[in-house]
Design a protein around this motif. Structure first.
Motif, short mmCIF file in Angstrom:
data_model
loop_
_atom_site.label_atom_id
_atom_site.label_comp_id
_atom_site.label_asym_id
_atom_site.label_seq_id
_atom_site.Cartn_x
_atom_site.Cartn_y
_atom_site.Cartn_z
N THR A 31 0.94 -1.38 -0.17
CA THR A 31 -0.32 -0.14 -0.07
C THR A 31 0.91 1.24 -0.38
O THR A 31 0.24 2.30 -0.87
CB THR A 31 -1.16 0.01 1.11
N GLY A 32 1.53 1.18 0.66
CA GLY A 32 2.79 2.30 0.54
C GLY A 32 3.66 2.85 -0.95
O GLY A 32 3.41 3.73 -1.10
N LEU A 35 0.59 4.26 -2.91
CA LEU A 35 0.36 5.19 -2.52
C LEU A 35 1.17 5.93 -2.64
O LEU A 35 1.06 7.40 -3.32
CB LEU A 35 0.48 5.87 -0.87
N ARG A 36 2.57 5.88 -2.71
CA ARG A 36 3.96 6.91 -3.53
C ARG A 36 3.75 7.09 -5.33
O ARG A 36 3.43 8.09 -5.43
CB ARG A 36 5.26 6.17 -3.25
N TYR A 52 -0.54 12.94 4.79
CA TYR A 52 -0.70 11.54 6.16
C TYR A 52 0.85 10.57 6.31
O TYR A 52 1.31 10.52 7.38
CB TYR A 52 -1.19 10.38 6.48
N SER A 57 1.65 9.27 9.94
CA SER A 57 0.56 8.65 10.68
C SER A 57 -0.16 8.13 9.10
O SER A 57 0.03 7.93 8.27
CB SER A 57 -1.23 9.75 10.88
N LEU A 58 -1.23 7.71 9.85
CA LEU A 58 -1.62 6.59 8.99
C LEU A 58 -2.89 7.19 7.74
O LEU A 58 -3.46 7.90 8.42
CB LEU A 58 -2.88 5.74 9.52
N ALA A 59 -2.85 6.81 6.78
CA ALA A 59 -4.40 7.66 6.06
C ALA A 59 -5.32 6.99 6.28
O ALA A 59 -5.28 5.30 6.74
CB ALA A 59 -3.43 7.05 4.04
N ILE A 64 -7.95 3.96 1.77
CA ILE A 64 -7.04 2.42 1.73
C ILE A 64 -7.63 1.64 1.07
O ILE A 64 -7.63 0.63 0.55
CB ILE A 64 -5.93 2.46 3.06
N GLY A 85 2.04 -4.31 4.54
CA GLY A 85 1.82 -2.41 4.48
C GLY A 85 -0.03 -2.68 4.38
O GLY A 85 -0.67 -1.85 4.91
N PHE A 86 -0.80 -3.71 4.30
CA PHE A 86 -1.77 -3.38 4.79
C PHE A 86 -2.71 -5.43 5.11
O PHE A 86 -2.45 -6.22 4.41
CB PHE A 86 -2.08 -3.39 3.22
N ARG A 88 -3.31 -2.43 8.14
CA ARG A 88 -2.81 -1.46 9.21
C ARG A 88 -3.53 -1.34 10.66
O ARG A 88 -2.82 -0.85 11.26
CB ARG A 88 -1.85 -0.37 8.62
N GLN A 92 -9.17 -2.09 8.76
CA GLN A 92 -8.53 -2.49 7.79
C GLN A 92 -8.52 -4.61 7.46
O GLN A 92 -8.89 -4.67 6.19
CB GLN A 92 -7.19 -2.16 7.27
N ARG A 160 13.65 9.47 2.27
CA ARG A 160 12.21 9.10 1.72
C ARG A 160 12.24 10.10 3.01
O ARG A 160 13.19 10.31 4.03
CB ARG A 160 11.65 7.98 2.01
N ASP A 162 9.59 10.47 5.10
CA ASP A 162 9.24 9.74 6.13
C ASP A 162 10.96 8.79 6.32
O ASP A 162 10.07 8.28 7.73
CB ASP A 162 8.26 8.82 6.23
N ARG A 171 6.29 6.94 13.23
CA ARG A 171 5.72 5.73 12.08
C ARG A 171 5.86 4.91 13.52
O ARG A 171 4.95 3.59 13.58
CB ARG A 171 6.79 5.59 11.18
#
Ligand code: AMP
Length: 215
Positions: A31-32, A35-36, A52, A57-59, A64, A85-86, A88, A92, A160, A162, A171
């Motif tokens: 998922t990261g 999203l990127r 986020y 933080s979490l989206a 998601i 990553g999913f 989370r 979800q 990155r 983050d 995180r």
């Protein structure tokens, strides 16, 4: 092969997913990364998620979950998938159960990578990534030959946003609060396997052995 990798940021979920894919046909769905990619393309979900992500933080769950509903419906994911990553959050995880049951399928295993917070901070603050092909480098023992330039594709190698220490610590706090409780969720279903992730190469081997025993 339908599995989930759970673990704090920097536990090596992406590395393990790549090792598993060499043996089992399965789509690696991060998922990261999704999203990127949305952020890079400037899509509406990407713009929403970005603030986020930058703060650690979490989206939002609905963003998601909708993204994953679409991704899991693609052909390659029907053969098998490795989710990285999913989920989370518990919301979800429950949504994933509903998606899979509507596809008349289920999970084979949930693999939890254990690593200490200090090891995570050490790993992630030295991590560098290629913005074009996603190749991973680190400042300790894997720098690109030419500083800031990817050996594989010539793209820019960056840190990155983050992966700076204050955001890494945020995180980790989010992981302990929102994601770690999922281990109980999957333990109850009899799907959970724990794997030590501090020693990356050993973890990969152990990981595959555990996986073979789990299916
Ligand atoms: P990652 O590359 O998996 O560490 O994800 C980077 C960032 O994307 C996270 O810090 C979150 O902001 C966001 N993100 C990725 N996956 C999820 C998810 N399943 N739920 C909420 N936010 C997510």
């Amino acid at each position: 092969m339908k599995i989930i990798l759970i673990g704090p940021p920097g536990a090596g979920k992406g590395t393990q997913a790549a090792a598993i894919r060499e043996i089992y046909p399965a789509a690696h769905i991060s998922t990261g990364d999704l999203l990127r990619d949305n952020v890079r393309r400037g899509t509406v979900p990407g713009l929403e998620a970005r603030r986020y992500m930058d703060s650690g933080s979490l989206a939002p769950d609905d963003l998601i979950i909708n993204m994953m509903k679409d991704r899991l419906a693609e052909d390659d994911a029907r053969i098998g998938f490795i989710l990285d990553g999913f989920p989370r959050t518990t919301a979800q995880a429950e949504a994933l159960d509903a998606i899979l049951s509507s596809m008349q399928t289920g999970l084979d295993a949930v693999l939890m990578l254990d690593i200490s917070d200090e090891d995570v901070v050490r790993r992630l603050s030295g991590r560098r990534v290629c913005v074009s092909c996603g190749a991973i480098y680190n400042t300790v023992n894997r720098s690109p030959e030419k500083e800031g330039v990817c050996d594989s594709c010539g793209g820019a190698v960056i840190q990155r946003n983050d992966d700076h220490e204050p955001v890494i610590r945020r995180r980790l706090a989010v992981y302990h609060a929102d994601t770690a409780p999922l281990t109980a969720y999957y333990d109850k279903k009899g799907l959970l396997r724990r794997i030590g992730a501090s020693e990356a190469p050993d973890a990969a081997l152990l990981f595959l052995e555990t996986l073979k025993g789990a299916i």
